[in-house]
Design a protein around this motif. Structure first.
Motif, PDB file in Angstrom:
ATOM      1  N   ARG A 143       0.817  -1.216   0.000  1.00 60.04           N
ATOM      2  CA  ARG A 143       0.000   0.000   0.000  1.00 60.04           C
ATOM      3  C   ARG A 143       0.850   1.266   0.000  1.00 60.04           C
ATOM      4  NH1 ARG A 143      -2.944  -4.001   2.322  1.00 60.04           N
ATOM      5  NH2 ARG A 143      -5.167  -4.020   1.788  1.00 60.04           N
ATOM      6  N   THR A 154      -4.303   4.534  -1.916  1.00 61.78           N
ATOM      7  CA  THR A 154      -3.609   5.286  -0.878  1.00 61.78           C
ATOM      8  C   THR A 154      -2.898   6.476  -1.516  1.00 61.78           C
ATOM      9  OG1 THR A 154      -1.543   4.048  -1.116  1.00 61.78           O
ATOM     10  CG2 THR A 154      -3.210   3.131   0.388  1.00 61.78           C
ATOM     11  N   THR A 155      -2.462   7.409  -0.662  1.00 63.64           N
ATOM     12  CA  THR A 155      -1.734   8.574  -1.179  1.00 63.64           C
ATOM     13  C   THR A 155      -0.478   8.146  -1.926  1.00 63.64           C
ATOM     14  OG1 THR A 155      -2.554   9.927   0.650  1.00 63.64           O
ATOM     15  CG2 THR A 155      -0.626  10.742  -0.533  1.00 63.64           C
TER      16      THR A 155
END
Length: 248
Positions: free
Chosen positions: A100, A153-154
């Motif tokens: 992630r 996710t960022t």
């Protein structure tokens, strides 16, 4: 407690049987095949207990997929040796990315710029880009499939934006939603020329702790099977970016 079984491989061309699985906890090999039920056949088996089962498998299954060592000793390499693989591969280099986020990305100044502006800068004169451009211009193939969460996710959004820079030097980066990748292992690795795997080990903070080289043919083939499945289901970066924008 249920076993944690990993599919090892099959020589079947049709229905997946016979096949081998490996118990991740014990290292035991689970053989899947057609059961032997004829009493006359069973009577010929030695040391066959009342709780035992016999199955028929082709010799090739064990030759191609059976473990070649009683206990495989991992071979770890340093970062310099790993980097040289990107200079010495002959035909293809391919990666599966499943995490992630990556600590190395969060430490990159380009990531901070992305957080501030929504767009990642890039210096195509960096050694990575210079080498990959040279490799792809020589006719070699470099690609990846990235598994992304929904919503991403960022860190995944940063890499999605940054992928346009990778594409500029010839990398083929594709994407797969995590919900569509349930049959893929949660492993990060590079495959070089379908003969060598660099398996990346991470800690809980997403730092690479070890780089393990795998050359055992049956193990390398397992990773190649994963690659083929990931490539089959993944979509191109621009198509995936459109899906993310539509969902946002």
């Amino acid at each position: 407690m249920a076993r944690q079984l990993r599919f090892t491989g099959t020589d079947s061309k049709v229905d997946g049987c016979p096949a081998l699985h490996t118990d991740e906890g014990t290292g035991e090999v689970i053989v899947q095949g057609t059961p032997v039920t004829d009493p006359e056949d069973l009577a010929q088996l030695q040391h066959f207990g009342p709780g035992d089962a016999a199955v028929v498998v082709p010799r090739e299954l064990l030759v191609n997929w059976g473990p070649k060592e009683m206990e495989r000793v991992p071979e770890f390499v340093d970062r310099a040796t790993f980097r040289r693989l990107f200079e010495t591969f002959k035909h293809t280099a391919w990666r599966l990315e499943t995490r992630r986020g990556y600590a190395s990305d969060r430490e990159d100044p380009d990531f901070q710029a992305f957080l501030a502006t929504g767009s990642s800068p890039c210096d195509l004169s960096e050694p990575w880009f210079v080498n990959i451009k040279a490799q792809t211009e020589a006719g070699k193939t470099v690609g990846r499939v990235r598994v992304a969460d929904k919503p991403p996710t960022t860190e995944q959004l940063f890499l999605l934006d940054y992928a346009r820079h990778n594409a500029a030097v010839g990398e083929d980066i594709r994407y797969l939603w995590r919900e569509d990748a349930t049959d893929l292992p949660a492993e990060d690795f590079w495959i070089f020329d379908s003969r060598l795997v660099a398996l990346l080990h991470f800690d809980d903070a997403d730092n690479i702790t070890n780089i393990e080289l795998i050359t055992e043919p049956a193990e390398v083939l397992r990773f190649c099977v994963v690659r083929d499945a990931a490539m089959h289901h993944a979509v191109a970066r621009n198509e995936f970016a459109a899906q993310v924008a539509a969902a946002g």
